[in-house]
Design a protein around this motif. Structure first.
Motif, PDB file in Angstrom:
ATOM      1  N   UNK A   1       6.028   9.342  10.948  1.00  5.61           N
ATOM      2  CA  UNK A   1       5.871   8.150  10.114  1.00  5.61           C
ATOM      3  C   UNK A   1       7.227   7.582   9.730  1.00  5.61           C
ATOM      4  N   UNK A   2       8.155   8.438   9.380  1.00  7.10           N
ATOM      5  CA  UNK A   2       9.491   7.976   8.987  1.00  7.10           C
ATOM      6  C   UNK A   2      10.149   7.186  10.115  1.00  7.10           C
ATOM      7  N   UNK A   3      10.005   7.652  11.341  1.00  5.64           N
ATOM      8  CA  UNK A   3      10.585   6.939  12.479  1.00  5.64           C
ATOM      9  C   UNK A   3       9.899   5.597  12.706  1.00  5.64           C
ATOM     10  N   UNK A   4       8.583   5.558  12.550  1.00  2.80           N
ATOM     11  CA  UNK A   4       7.838   4.317  12.735  1.00  2.80           C
ATOM     12  C   UNK A   4       8.275   3.281  11.700  1.00  2.80           C
ATOM     13  N   UNK A   5       8.369   3.698  10.453  1.00  9.88           N
ATOM     14  CA  UNK A   5       8.795   2.782   9.398  1.00  9.88           C
ATOM     15  C   UNK A   5      10.210   2.287   9.669  1.00  9.88           C
ATOM     16  N   UNK A   6      11.091   3.170  10.063  1.00  9.54           N
ATOM     17  CA  UNK A   6      12.466   2.775  10.367  1.00  9.54           C
ATOM     18  C   UNK A   6      12.502   1.762  11.509  1.00  9.54           C
ATOM     19  N   UNK A   7      11.724   2.001  12.561  1.00  8.20           N
ATOM     20  CA  UNK A   7      11.670   1.068  13.686  1.00  8.20           C
ATOM     21  C   UNK A   7      11.223  -0.323  13.241  1.00  8.20           C
ATOM     22  N   UNK A   8      10.175  -0.359  12.416  1.00  3.77           N
ATOM     23  CA  UNK A   8       9.654  -1.649  11.934  1.00  3.77           C
ATOM     24  C   UNK A   8      10.714  -2.388  11.124  1.00  3.77           C
ATOM     25  N   UNK A   9      11.390  -1.687  10.242  1.00  2.00           N
ATOM     26  CA  UNK A   9      12.373  -2.324   9.373  1.00  2.00           C
ATOM     27  C   UNK A   9      13.592  -2.807  10.147  1.00  2.00           C
ATOM     28  N   UNK A  10      14.054  -2.007  11.107  1.00  6.84           N
ATOM     29  CA  UNK A  10      15.209  -2.419  11.921  1.00  6.84           C
ATOM     30  C   UNK A  10      14.872  -3.677  12.717  1.00  6.84           C
ATOM     31  N   UNK A  11      13.678  -3.693  13.329  1.00  7.56           N
ATOM     32  CA  UNK A  11      13.274  -4.864  14.108  1.00  7.56           C
ATOM     33  C   UNK A  11      13.061  -6.074  13.207  1.00  7.56           C
ATOM     34  N   UNK A  12      12.519  -5.855  12.016  1.00  9.70           N
ATOM     35  CA  UNK A  12      12.311  -6.941  11.054  1.00  9.70           C
ATOM     36  C   UNK A  12      13.638  -7.626  10.723  1.00  9.70           C
ATOM     37  N   UNK A  13      14.651  -6.839  10.408  1.00  6.24           N
ATOM     38  CA  UNK A  13      15.946  -7.407  10.042  1.00  6.24           C
ATOM     39  C   UNK A  13      16.596  -8.111  11.233  1.00  6.24           C
TER      40      UNK A  13
ATOM     41  N   UNK B   1       9.324   0.537  -2.042  1.00  9.87           N
ATOM     42  CA  UNK B   1      10.608   0.011  -1.575  1.00  9.87           C
ATOM     43  C   UNK B   1      10.447  -1.130  -0.581  1.00  9.87           C
ATOM     44  N   UNK B   2       9.448  -1.034   0.284  1.00  7.11           N
ATOM     45  CA  UNK B   2       9.241  -2.034   1.325  1.00  7.11           C
ATOM     46  C   UNK B   2       7.800  -2.559   1.267  1.00  7.11           C
ATOM     47  N   UNK B   3       7.576  -3.844   1.563  1.00  8.65           N
ATOM     48  CA  UNK B   3       6.226  -4.430   1.452  1.00  8.65           C
ATOM     49  C   UNK B   3       5.331  -4.115   2.647  1.00  8.65           C
ATOM     50  N   UNK B   4       5.147  -2.822   2.876  1.00 13.32           N
ATOM     51  CA  UNK B   4       4.326  -2.342   3.995  1.00 13.32           C
ATOM     52  C   UNK B   4       3.306  -1.354   3.445  1.00 13.32           C
ATOM     53  N   UNK B   5       2.066  -1.486   3.885  1.00  5.19           N
ATOM     54  CA  UNK B   5       1.005  -0.566   3.493  1.00  5.19           C
ATOM     55  C   UNK B   5       0.492   0.140   4.733  1.00  5.19           C
ATOM     56  N   UNK B   6       0.380   1.445   4.664  1.00  8.00           N
ATOM     57  CA  UNK B   6      -0.263   2.223   5.729  1.00  8.00           C
ATOM     58  C   UNK B   6      -1.760   2.184   5.473  1.00  8.00           C
ATOM     59  N   UNK B   7      -2.504   1.647   6.421  1.00  6.42           N
ATOM     60  CA  UNK B   7      -3.929   1.421   6.225  1.00  6.42           C
ATOM     61  C   UNK B   7      -4.687   2.731   6.015  1.00  6.42           C
ATOM     62  N   UNK B   8      -5.720   2.662   5.181  1.00  3.42           N
ATOM     63  CA  UNK B   8      -6.577   3.827   4.947  1.00  3.42           C
ATOM     64  C   UNK B   8      -7.698   3.873   5.959  1.00  3.42           C
ATOM     65  N   UNK B   9      -7.468   4.502   7.086  1.00  6.81           N
ATOM     66  CA  UNK B   9      -8.391   4.485   8.227  1.00  6.81           C
ATOM     67  C   UNK B   9      -9.226   5.765   8.269  1.00  6.81           C
ATOM     68  N   UNK B  10     -10.513   5.615   8.561  1.00  5.83           N
ATOM     69  CA  UNK B  10     -11.360   6.804   8.639  1.00  5.83           C
ATOM     70  C   UNK B  10     -10.892   7.718   9.766  1.00  5.83           C
ATOM     71  N   UNK B  11     -10.913   9.025   9.474  1.00  6.97           N
ATOM     72  CA  UNK B  11     -10.582  10.102  10.417  1.00  6.97           C
ATOM     73  C   UNK B  11      -9.120  10.087  10.869  1.00  6.97           C
ATOM     74  N   UNK B  12      -8.307   9.229  10.291  1.00 13.45           N
ATOM     75  CA  UNK B  12      -6.886   9.186  10.645  1.00 13.45           C
ATOM     76  C   UNK B  12      -5.972   9.367   9.430  1.00 13.45           C
ATOM     77  N   UNK B  13      -6.469   8.986   8.264  1.00 15.45           N
ATOM     78  CA  UNK B  13      -5.590   8.861   7.093  1.00 15.45           C
ATOM     79  C   UNK B  13      -5.856   9.916   6.035  1.00 15.45           C
TER      80      UNK B  13
END
Length: 313
Positions: free
Chosen positions: A292-304, A12-24
């Motif tokens: 994660x849902x809140x983080x994505x929402x924050x990014x999108x609101x600020x983007x717009x 839906x949105x052009x954002x990728x959550x990075x595949x980070x060692x020990x975090x993802x």
């Protein structure tokens, strides 16, 4: 918000959550995908059987597309690639190696391939290898990084000028404003890493998450270029590295200090003194731990909001 990246991954949105060692792990990847972005499982910190388990759990937790990030420098990479095919994963991000090695093999099996680069030179090599897109990562990024120290805001337009395939910007991106800035410079989408470390669903140790949200400007530095450049939070282990550098150490001496499982010790097990604590410079702007849902929402609101602000200039 449809463009080449959302179409490539069917997100839906052009954002990728990075595949980070020990975090993802699967929890982070599935939560990201369920939020309308692309979630990635970080295979770099997983034995093959563990990766298979995470893929299977991710499938149960989301019906949306997700992928696996594979650092190609690991000795069991062939087994990892076969597991990805066996488990019918359709998206693979490769890094830390020659994209020609696996791109065609994966694409012949119906897999979309993206390669992570840190320079114009390697972006062109990735395009020549036939990858479907590139992640272009600037010097600000966390974890392993490029040796040239080219910043994201200079690297993105330089790569854009040279390639035709979709470009995903990475390094120092944790906000909607940064997302807009890199897209104005030519990126088709963004990859976000450090911000998702400080999420409820990240598999990082809570102690590491707490350190991240308390990190300030200047608290991270790129080091160990002789082995593989890595950006670390300054702690006892980092200071030990700096002390060793005073004696002009050999590569073998640096490797001996690093030892084994240092990143796991720091980020996954929470050893804040002797562990390797990898994070991006953007940690200075990360002040809380959210879903994660809140983080994505924050990014999108600020983007717009930022888009509207730009039009007033």
């Amino acid at each position: 918000m449809q463009n080449r990246i959302t179409q490539l991954f069917n997100i839906q949105y052009p954002i990728i959550q990075a595949g980070m060692i020990w975090n993802s792990g699967w929890r982070l990847a599935s939560a990201a995908s369920n939020s309308g972005i692309l979630g990635l499982i970080g295979a770099g910190s997983m034995y093959p059987d563990v990766l298979r388990e995470h893929i299977q759990k991710c499938k149960k937790a989301t019906t949306k597309p997700f992928g696996v990030n594979v650092p190609m420098l690991y000795p069991n990479v062939e087994e990892i690639m076969n597991i990805i095919v066996d488990e019918d994963v359709k998206i693979v991000f490769t890094s830390a190696g020659n994209p020609k090695t696996w791109t065609k093999w994966l694409q012949e099996r119906g897999i979309t391939v993206v390669h992570v680069v840190s320079s114009v030179k390697f972006a062109l090599k990735a395009q020549e290898a036939g990858v479907d897109a590139v992640v272009v990562e600037g010097f600000e990024a966390g974890g392993h990084n490029g040796r040239d120290e080219t910043t994201t805001l200079t690297l993105i337009p330089m790569v854009k000028e040279q390639i035709e395939i979709p470009l995903i910007a990475a390094g120092g991106i944790a906000t909607g404003k940064a997302m807009l800035a890199t897209m104005i410079l030519g990126a088709d989408g963004v990859q976000v890493g450090s911000r998702f470390v400080a999420s409820n669903e990240s598999s990082a140790h809570q102690a590491f998450k707490d350190v991240v949200v308390n990190t300030k400007e200047g608290d991270t530095q790129l080091t160990l270029k002789e082995l593989a450049p890595v950006r670390l939070i300054k702690n006892k282990f980092f200071n030990d590295i700096q002390e060793l550098y005073k004696s002009s150490p050999t590569t073998e001496q640096l490797q001996e200090l690093l030892g084994r499982a240092r990143a796991k010790r720091g980020m996954f097990e929470g050893d804040l003194e002797d562990g390797e604590l990898e994070i991006g410079q953007i940690a200075g702007l990360i002040h809380d731990i959210k879903s994660v849902a809140e983080i994505v929402e924050d990014i999108l609101i600020e983007f717009e909001a930022a888009k509207k602000l730009v039009t007033t200039f």
